[in-house]
Design a protein around this motif. Structure first.
Motif, PDB file in Angstrom:
ATOM      1  N   ALA A 227       0.805  -1.223   0.000  1.00  0.00           N
ATOM      2  CA  ALA A 227       0.000   0.000   0.000  1.00  0.00           C
ATOM      3  C   ALA A 227       0.836   1.270   0.000  1.00  0.00           C
ATOM      4  N   ASN A 228       2.132   1.149   0.265  1.00  0.00           N
ATOM      5  CA  ASN A 228       3.041   2.306   0.213  1.00  0.00           C
ATOM      6  C   ASN A 228       2.516   3.465   1.071  1.00  0.00           C
ATOM      7  N   VAL A 229       2.309   3.173   2.343  1.00  0.00           N
ATOM      8  CA  VAL A 229       1.682   4.147   3.240  1.00  0.00           C
ATOM      9  C   VAL A 229       2.712   5.046   3.920  1.00  0.00           C
ATOM     10  N   LYS A 230       2.207   6.144   4.475  1.00  0.00           N
ATOM     11  CA  LYS A 230       3.059   7.076   5.213  1.00  0.00           C
ATOM     12  C   LYS A 230       2.924   6.926   6.730  1.00  0.00           C
ATOM     13  N   ALA A 231       1.921   6.169   7.169  1.00  0.00           N
ATOM     14  CA  ALA A 231       1.746   5.870   8.585  1.00  0.00           C
ATOM     15  C   ALA A 231       0.900   4.618   8.728  1.00  0.00           C
ATOM     16  N   VAL A 232       1.109   3.914   9.831  1.00  0.00           N
ATOM     17  CA  VAL A 232       0.319   2.731  10.168  1.00  0.00           C
ATOM     18  C   VAL A 232      -0.285   2.979  11.548  1.00  0.00           C
ATOM     19  N   PHE A 233      -1.594   2.805  11.688  1.00  0.00           N
ATOM     20  CA  PHE A 233      -2.212   2.911  13.006  1.00  0.00           C
ATOM     21  C   PHE A 233      -2.576   1.520  13.488  1.00  0.00           C
ATOM     22  N   TYR A 234      -2.276   1.249  14.789  1.00  0.00           N
ATOM     23  CA  TYR A 234      -2.632  -0.040  15.377  1.00  0.00           C
ATOM     24  C   TYR A 234      -3.494   0.166  16.603  1.00  0.00           C
ATOM     25  N   GLY A 235      -4.669  -0.464  16.625  1.00  0.00           N
ATOM     26  CA  GLY A 235      -5.552  -0.475  17.789  1.00  0.00           C
ATOM     27  C   GLY A 235      -5.410  -1.804  18.504  1.00  0.00           C
ATOM     28  N   GLY A 236      -4.816  -1.783  19.678  1.00  0.00           N
ATOM     29  CA  GLY A 236      -4.586  -3.016  20.422  1.00  0.00           C
ATOM     30  C   GLY A 236      -3.575  -2.778  21.522  1.00  0.00           C
ATOM     31  N   TYR A 237      -2.866  -3.837  21.919  1.00  0.00           N
ATOM     32  CA  TYR A 237      -1.959  -3.764  23.054  1.00  0.00           C
ATOM     33  C   TYR A 237      -0.505  -3.961  22.626  1.00  0.00           C
ATOM     34  N   TYR A 238       0.388  -3.709  23.577  1.00  0.00           N
ATOM     35  CA  TYR A 238       1.798  -3.528  23.234  1.00  0.00           C
ATOM     36  C   TYR A 238       2.497  -4.775  22.703  1.00  0.00           C
ATOM     37  N   GLN A 239       2.120  -5.968  23.178  1.00  0.00           N
ATOM     38  CA  GLN A 239       2.859  -7.154  22.769  1.00  0.00           C
ATOM     39  C   GLN A 239       2.749  -7.377  21.260  1.00  0.00           C
ATOM     40  N   GLU A 240       1.512  -7.401  20.735  1.00  0.00           N
ATOM     41  CA  GLU A 240       1.323  -7.580  19.291  1.00  0.00           C
ATOM     42  C   GLU A 240       1.845  -6.373  18.514  1.00  0.00           C
ATOM     43  N   ALA A 241       1.644  -5.171  19.063  1.00  0.00           N
ATOM     44  CA  ALA A 241       2.135  -3.969  18.382  1.00  0.00           C
ATOM     45  C   ALA A 241       3.638  -4.038  18.184  1.00  0.00           C
ATOM     46  N   GLY A 242       4.348  -4.495  19.208  1.00  0.00           N
ATOM     47  CA  GLY A 242       5.801  -4.606  19.092  1.00  0.00           C
ATOM     48  C   GLY A 242       6.223  -5.593  18.026  1.00  0.00           C
ATOM     49  N   LEU A 243       5.544  -6.730  17.974  1.00  0.00           N
ATOM     50  CA  LEU A 243       5.881  -7.734  16.962  1.00  0.00           C
ATOM     51  C   LEU A 243       5.561  -7.238  15.555  1.00  0.00           C
ATOM     52  N   THR A 270      10.620  -3.233  24.144  1.00  0.00           N
ATOM     53  CA  THR A 270      11.231  -4.550  24.314  1.00  0.00           C
ATOM     54  C   THR A 270      10.714  -5.523  23.267  1.00  0.00           C
ATOM     55  N   SER A 271       9.398  -5.476  23.024  1.00  0.00           N
ATOM     56  CA  SER A 271       8.786  -6.384  22.057  1.00  0.00           C
ATOM     57  C   SER A 271       9.241  -6.095  20.633  1.00  0.00           C
ATOM     58  N   ALA A 272       9.329  -4.815  20.276  1.00  0.00           N
ATOM     59  CA  ALA A 272       9.692  -4.432  18.906  1.00  0.00           C
ATOM     60  C   ALA A 272      11.190  -4.469  18.663  1.00  0.00           C
ATOM     61  N   GLY A 273      11.945  -4.208  19.721  1.00  0.00           N
ATOM     62  CA  GLY A 273      13.367  -3.942  19.562  1.00  0.00           C
ATOM     63  C   GLY A 273      13.573  -2.447  19.427  1.00  0.00           C
ATOM     64  N   GLN A 274      14.630  -1.924  20.044  1.00  0.00           N
ATOM     65  CA  GLN A 274      14.801  -0.472  20.113  1.00  0.00           C
ATOM     66  C   GLN A 274      14.873   0.184  18.747  1.00  0.00           C
ATOM     67  N   ALA A 275      15.615  -0.393  17.822  1.00  0.00           N
ATOM     68  CA  ALA A 275      15.783   0.227  16.506  1.00  0.00           C
ATOM     69  C   ALA A 275      14.451   0.313  15.770  1.00  0.00           C
ATOM     70  N   ALA A 276      13.672  -0.765  15.802  1.00  0.00           N
ATOM     71  CA  ALA A 276      12.393  -0.776  15.092  1.00  0.00           C
ATOM     72  C   ALA A 276      11.384   0.162  15.747  1.00  0.00           C
ATOM     73  N   ALA A 277      11.424   0.250  17.071  1.00  0.00           N
ATOM     74  CA  ALA A 277      10.445   1.060  17.797  1.00  0.00           C
ATOM     75  C   ALA A 277      10.689   2.558  17.662  1.00  0.00           C
ATOM     76  N   GLU A 278      11.900   2.938  17.333  1.00  0.00           N
ATOM     77  CA  GLU A 278      12.252   4.360  17.275  1.00  0.00           C
ATOM     78  C   GLU A 278      11.297   5.131  16.358  1.00  0.00           C
ATOM     79  N   GLY A 279      10.787   6.256  16.868  1.00  0.00           N
ATOM     80  CA  GLY A 279       9.903   7.112  16.090  1.00  0.00           C
ATOM     81  C   GLY A 279       8.428   6.775  16.204  1.00  0.00           C
ATOM     82  N   THR A 280       8.087   5.689  16.905  1.00  0.00           N
ATOM     83  CA  THR A 280       6.673   5.330  17.106  1.00  0.00           C
ATOM     84  C   THR A 280       5.957   6.429  17.884  1.00  0.00           C
ATOM     85  N   ILE A 281       4.729   6.732  17.487  1.00  0.00           N
ATOM     86  CA  ILE A 281       3.891   7.705  18.184  1.00  0.00           C
ATOM     87  C   ILE A 281       2.823   6.952  18.978  1.00  0.00           C
TER      88      ILE A 281
END
Length: 386
Positions: A227-243, A270-281
């Motif tokens: 979809a070549n998106v500019k943002a992804v929104f996730y409704g849910g909890y941190y464990q799945e969001a991190g993965l 912790t779930s995502a890893g620091q590098a991947a999580a960087e910049g998350t809102i």
């Protein structure tokens, strides 16, 4: 006649000034409300183990601080904290609610922490007349069930969802957004509100399984990448969001992830890893815990050994409302319920007054955006309500 309240900011709990002696005396106030306060209990209802435990522990620790302070001020007439570990599961909630109801010394509950378990336990608490103040369950429908025992110490998703949409639209200026939710009462409700604000900017949506039931998200990751998106929104909890964030990054998707308060915890990093999580809102219908008034932050860390997290302060305030009622002589469930219903006062996180359905007065609701920066969740900005 309504009792006057005194609030020592960040210090002792919000205590009612009871004329004519201590809360343990056999005054007419005590007799009218069912007995003395000594031996009374309040419960905390939320996840203390399992995949959603981090937010529950934040809240439990806030309640523990409130009870600890209360008991130091009332050493001859203490209140006991009962911990009710729901594991964040709606399936566990009814049995746990019945356990609390059967303990007649439990006069009020801080929680349930999550929307799904609130839906499952709410009818039982309502039937039993056991007052609950949730510090974090944000699904708007919880206030429409005609439950007389339900109160909410934060704003609901009708404030948080639109604010998240406004942030994506006006701050991030993302005109192509993919929306994902975990099908929970909380996650789906939040995602639906975001979609309403973003409209045609939502170019795709999908659903996953929460509660630790899914760990592999390649199908939705492929759709997001295409979809070549500019943002992804996730409704849910941190464990799945991190993965999901971790797997998006591994697939080369650099669009930032935006999520709600169910993800607003260091455990997400912790779930995502620091590098991947960087910049998350991450949004929250709450202020930063560091903004809590008075000595709350220092006191919390001194007792618990860690800094307060998301909803630690609102849980502290919710517990203090219940404790203020007990101190005022409301020592049966009916009396404490009426006390909470008519309550108005200051806490460390907000000012509290409840309106129809047990909602927090909308004038007191604030929604903040937080950002993962340098491996930590830090405040970004308060989001305008419209």
């Amino acid at each position: 006649m309504r009792q006057k309240l005194a609030r020592v900011i960040g210090g002792v709990a919000m205590l009612a000034l009871v004329a004519g002696g201590t809360a343990c005396s056999s005054s007419s106030s005590d007799e009218a409300s069912g007995g003395d306060a000594c031996g009374s209990k309040i419960g905390f209802f939320g996840a203390l183990t399992g995949s959603s435990a981090a937010l529950g522990i934040n809240e439990r620790n806030g309640v523990k601080l409130a009870v600890d302070k209360y008991n130091k001020e009332n050493a001859d007439c203490k209140v006991e904290l009962v911990e009710l570990d729901s594991q964040g599961s709606p399936d566990q909630a009814p049995g746990l609610a019945q356990k609390a109801i059967d303990d007649t010394k439990i006069l009020g509950i801080v929680g349930p922490a999550y929307s799904g378990e609130s839906e499952a336990a709410g009818p039982l608490f309502n039937e039993a007349g056991l007052v609950t103040i949730t510090p974090s369950a944000t699904n708007p429908t919880l206030a429409t069930k005609s439950w007389k025992t339900f109160f909410r110490a934060v704003g609901n998703d009708l404030s948080q969802g639109p604010a998240a949409g406004v942030y994506i639209k006006n701050v991030m200026k993302a005109d192509r957004v993919y929306v994902i939710d975990d099908q929970s009462a909380y996650g789906q409700g939040l995602a639906d509100e975001v979609k309403k604000v973003l409209g045609a900017a939502v170019v795709g949506s999908d659903k996953v399984q929460g509660e630790g039931k899914q760990t592999e998200f390649s199908a939705v990751v492929t759709k997001v990448k295409t979809a070549n998106v500019k943002a992804v929104f996730y409704g849910g909890y941190y464990q799945e969001a991190g993965l999901i964030r971790k797997q998006l990054s591994a697939a080369g998707v650099t669009a930032p992830l935006v999520a709600g308060d169910g993800v607003n915890d260091g455990a997400y990093i912790t779930s995502a890893g620091q590098a991947a999580a960087e910049g998350t809102i991450l949004t929250c219908p709450c202020q930063p815990a560091a903004e809590a008034r008075g000595t709350f932050t220092a006191d919390y860390k001194a007792l618990n050994g860690v800094d307060p997290g998301t909803y630690s302060d609102t849980a502290f305030d919710a517990a203090n409302i219940l404790l203020a009622g007990i101190k005022a002589g409301k020592t049966d469930r009916a009396g404490l319920l009426e006390f909470v219903k008519g309550y108005s006062g200051e806490g460390v996180a907000a000012s509290y007054k409840f309106v129809e359905g047990g909602e927090l007065d909308p004038a007191q609701v604030k929604v903040w955006a937080f950002k993962v920066t340098g491996g930590k969740v830090v405040p970004d900005q308060e989001i305008p309500k419209s």
